[in-house]
Design a protein around this motif. Structure first.
Motif, mmCIF file in Angstrom:
data_model
loop_
_atom_site.group_PDB
_atom_site.id
_atom_site.type_symbol
_atom_site.label_atom_id
_atom_site.label_comp_id
_atom_site.label_asym_id
_atom_site.label_seq_id
_atom_site.Cartn_x
_atom_site.Cartn_y
_atom_site.Cartn_z
ATOM 1 N N ALA A 7 34.999 -23.918 20.163
ATOM 2 C CA ALA A 7 35.596 -24.478 21.374
ATOM 3 C C ALA A 7 35.561 -23.442 22.503
ATOM 4 N N ILE A 8 35.082 -23.863 23.699
ATOM 5 C CA ILE A 8 34.881 -22.954 24.815
ATOM 6 C C ILE A 8 35.718 -23.409 26.021
ATOM 7 N N SER A 9 36.558 -22.518 26.548
ATOM 8 C CA SER A 9 37.318 -22.783 27.771
ATOM 9 C C SER A 9 36.557 -22.218 28.965
ATOM 10 N N ALA A 10 37.149 -22.374 30.178
ATOM 11 C CA ALA A 10 36.450 -21.951 31.394
ATOM 12 C C ALA A 10 37.304 -21.010 32.224
ATOM 13 N N ILE A 11 36.643 -19.979 32.785
ATOM 14 C CA ILE A 11 37.242 -19.102 33.783
ATOM 15 C C ILE A 11 36.357 -19.115 35.021
ATOM 16 N N LEU A 20 44.865 -13.184 30.928
ATOM 17 C CA LEU A 20 44.605 -14.530 30.422
ATOM 18 C C LEU A 20 45.482 -14.818 29.216
ATOM 19 N N ALA A 21 46.064 -16.009 29.195
ATOM 20 C CA ALA A 21 46.859 -16.423 28.048
ATOM 21 C C ALA A 21 45.947 -16.644 26.848
ATOM 22 N N SER A 22 46.484 -16.456 25.645
ATOM 23 C CA SER A 22 45.672 -16.578 24.428
ATOM 24 C C SER A 22 45.142 -17.981 24.233
ATOM 25 N N ASP A 23 45.873 -18.998 24.740
ATOM 26 C CA ASP A 23 45.382 -20.366 24.553
ATOM 27 C C ASP A 23 44.286 -20.719 25.531
ATOM 28 N N VAL A 24 43.945 -19.781 26.441
ATOM 29 C CA VAL A 24 42.801 -19.964 27.335
ATOM 30 C C VAL A 24 41.629 -19.092 26.898
ATOM 31 N N GLU A 25 41.882 -17.828 26.611
ATOM 32 C CA GLU A 25 40.766 -16.925 26.309
ATOM 33 C C GLU A 25 40.356 -16.941 24.845
ATOM 34 N N GLY A 26 41.203 -17.444 23.936
ATOM 35 C CA GLY A 26 40.869 -17.336 22.527
ATOM 36 C C GLY A 26 40.750 -15.875 22.144
ATOM 37 N N GLU A 70 42.901 -23.891 19.440
ATOM 38 C CA GLU A 70 41.528 -24.104 18.953
ATOM 39 C C GLU A 70 40.492 -23.300 19.743
ATOM 40 N N ILE A 71 40.849 -22.792 20.936
ATOM 41 C CA ILE A 71 39.885 -22.070 21.769
ATOM 42 C C ILE A 71 39.387 -20.834 21.027
ATOM 43 N N ASP A 72 38.073 -20.671 20.991
ATOM 44 C CA ASP A 72 37.461 -19.507 20.337
ATOM 45 C C ASP A 72 37.140 -18.407 21.340
ATOM 46 N N VAL A 73 36.397 -18.750 22.396
ATOM 47 C CA VAL A 73 36.085 -17.783 23.451
ATOM 48 C C VAL A 73 36.067 -18.534 24.776
ATOM 49 N N THR A 74 36.004 -17.766 25.860
ATOM 50 C CA THR A 74 35.913 -18.350 27.184
ATOM 51 C C THR A 74 34.640 -17.869 27.863
ATOM 52 N N ALA A 75 34.262 -18.540 28.980
ATOM 53 C CA ALA A 75 33.081 -18.159 29.758
ATOM 54 C C ALA A 75 33.194 -18.790 31.135
ATOM 55 N N GLY A 76 32.358 -18.327 32.062
ATOM 56 C CA GLY A 76 32.397 -18.825 33.421
ATOM 57 C C GLY A 76 32.036 -20.291 33.517
ATOM 58 N N GLY A 77 32.889 -21.062 34.234
ATOM 59 C CA GLY A 77 32.640 -22.494 34.367
ATOM 60 C C GLY A 77 32.949 -23.047 35.735
ATOM 61 N N VAL A 78 33.148 -22.180 36.746
ATOM 62 C CA VAL A 78 33.478 -22.623 38.099
ATOM 63 C C VAL A 78 32.344 -22.227 39.043
#
Length: 592
Positions: A287-291, A375-381, A306-314
């Protein structure tokens, strides 16, 4: 001798159970067979449960389900129909054929002129080691413009498949506005360092699995089929920039099928600011979130444990249809950034093709991520995906001492034997022993002395030992594979309606004195038919769900290669998935 055992219709008799009522609302339901029955039994189960008006409109024999269209006027609510179906012993579950959507948001600045996502994940540093050309990435999305100036080099002869259209081979976008898949593919794998347009995170080879239509929506059925197909094409990574529809058993089955087949599924977390959407929330999906470019959480990103890692999405700039470029935002954009990083990791650590290991690749992705301040843990994983780190590999596998003893067939120790395992080698002392440093996991130990050799596999989980016996004879008998051969062939013809799906089965007994290998070839019609080839090695009659080897490609020409020890009897199934025509089945057996 190659002889037929008669036609086998795995789906014989499955057809329209009834014509759908023209009155009122209809609903599509997915019906999964139970483990103890064949998919053909679903027909009688549906007839028993819903005797009026239901019709089968789709089937998938690999995942073991059918899709039925139900007129609700005849059966009550969709929940009533599903409850009635699940009461049948042949049915594991029934659920709605829900719709999933792309995970993009509108961009405020369509003329943004530079990229930040490759730099944010340190991709340029990783490119000094690999650009991931040996990795196969399946993009399950709208169609991908495979003729785009910055994408066409990323496609091989297998462009993909259109699951959301009429069932044709062409996964090209249908409408000019159907650009989501092209944008997503370019983020992960637009050709880098070619002097054209944007740079993808990797140079992975792309498959376009068009499961979302021109509206941006896709059915549960089409997406599940696309996941299964991608795994069967031996994709190393799947990207799914889509979500919605909630938990479904069928999508979970498809995700598990891909993971168990060696493919790592990666998906967008969602854009509603709430909990993580499916399919990203399934256990076997990353699962991938966005920064944004400033490392702040995107206002729209879904979040959760469930977030594993984050990456640029904006405001992510990437490829658009017709050789153009556009900026989009959403977890649809952050997911392919992470998928591109995973492709670089798979390439750097050899986790491709027959060496696929989705669990290890997943662990590499999260263990090499960089924590983001604030970053909160539920965003960055575990943090921001990092290409330079994953190529470097993070922590190397732990090494252990492995004590190897080499003996002959009488049990006597052999001094001076050459021994190798896990990248280390040495020579046995007067007691027939040598200690090697090997990585944790399963390793193969090879020993050789006086032209004779022996091997043993050992699971190294700590300080351990193994004894390798040299038999006193060459393990490989005289003669090369192919010194003797035997060829047998048979001709047949398959035809019928979609649900008839007739098949032919054959048996083959080995003929050479010392069998070592065989090739089973199916030459089918070239007029758009889809025939598949299944093989068992113990003589049992194969089916599309019970086999030892298979060749399962779009088209009617298939081939299976197997090594032999002389104990085998072949059971062969020629299965018609679509179309009709004549075929030739050939078995070429080689001996020493």
């Amino acid at each position: 001798m190659l002889k037929t055992t008669g036609a086998l219709g795995a789906f014989a008799g499955i057809g329209a159970i009834g014509s759908a009522s023209a009155r009122g609302e209809t609903k599509e339901l997915v019906v999964k067979k139970s483990d103890v029955v064949g998919i053909a039994d679903v027909k009688s189960a549906v007839e028993t449960a819903l005797p009026s008006g239901a019709s089968i409109v789709h089937k998938n024999d690999v995942l073991g389900y059918v899709t039925i269209e139900v007129p609700l006027n005849d059966v009550g609510t969709a929940a009533d129909a599903m409850s009635t179906l699940e009461a049948q012993s042949a049915v594991e579950y029934a659920e709605e054929n829900v719709t999933y959507h792309t995970m993009e948001t509108a961009s405020d600045d369509p003329h943004f002129g530079s990229q930040y996502t490759p730099q944010q994940v340190d991709a340029p540093e990783a490119w000094n080691t690999t650009q991931g050309e040996d990795v196969l990435l399946s993009v399950i999305d709208q169609g991908v413009d495979y003729e785009h100036e910055n994408l066409h080099d990323r496609f091989g002869s297998n462009l993909g498949y259109d699951f959301a259209g009429t069932g044709g081979d062409d996964p090209m976008p249908v409408q000019p506005s159907e650009n989501h898949g092209t944008h997503v593919a370019g983020i992960a794998a637009a050709t880098t360092n070619n002097g054209i347009g944007t740079s993808g995170i990797s140079n992975a080879q792309i498959l376009s699995a068009r499961a979302l239509d021109e509206s941006g929506g896709g059915s549960l059925q089409d997406i599940a089929d696309a996941i299964q197909w991608s795994a069967d094409q031996n994709a190393d990574v799947i990207n799914m920039s889509l979500g919605g529809g909630g938990f479904t058993d069928l999508m979970n089955d498809a995700i598990n099928y891909a993971f168990d087949s060696g493919t790592l599924p990666i998906a967008a977390a969602g854009n509603d600011g709430g909990s993580v959407n499916y399919p990203a929330a399934y256990d076997n999906c990353v699962a991938i979130s966005a920064i944004d470019s400033n490392y702040n959480a995107a206002s729209f990103t879904s979040r959760g444990p469930e977030i594993d890692v984050t990456a640029g999405g904006v405001d992510v700039l990437s490829t658009d249809n017709n050789d153009s470029y556009v900026e989009m935002s959403g977890t649809s954009m952050s997911s392919p950034v992470a998928a591109g990083v995973a492709c670089l990791g798979a390439s750097a650590h050899g986790l491709t093709g027959s060496n696929q290991d989705p669990g290890q690749l997943w662990n590499l992705l999260i263990s090499t991520a960089e924590p983001v301040d604030g970053l909160a843990s539920d965003v960055e994983g575990e943090g921001l995906a990092n290409a330079a780190n994953i190529v470097g590999g993070g922590d190397p596998p732990e090494e252990h001492d492995l004590l190897v003893t080499v003996v002959d067939d009488s049990g006597a120790e052999i001094q001076g034997a050459t021994v190798s395992a896990g990248g280390d080698s040495g020579t046995t002392d007067q007691s027939g022993q040598v200690t090697l440093e090997v990585p944790e996991g399963t390793v193969t130990v090879e020993a050789e002395a006086d032209g004779l050799s022996g091997t043993e596999e050992v699971d190294v989980t700590g300080d351990t030992s193994v004894t390798v016996e040299i038999d006193g004879e060459d393990d490989d008998p005289p003669g090369e594979c192919g010194a003797e051969s035997n060829t047998a062939s048979a001709e047949g013809e398959l035809s019928g309606g979609w649900w008839g799906n007739p098949s032919d089965t054959y048996t083959y007994e080995l003929e050479t004195a010392d069998p070592c290998a065989a090739t089973i070839t199916l030459d089918g019609p070239s007029s758009g038919a889809v025939f598949d080839l299944y093989l068992t090695l113990d003589g049992r009659e194969p089916s599309t769900w019970d086999y030892d080897e298979r060749s399962y490609n779009w088209g009617a020409d298939e081939q299976i290669d197997v090594e032999l020890d002389g104990s085998e009897t072949f059971g062969i199934l020629v299965d018609r998935y679509d179309g009709s025509g004549s075929y030739t089945l050939t078995v070429e057996e080689l001996g020493k």
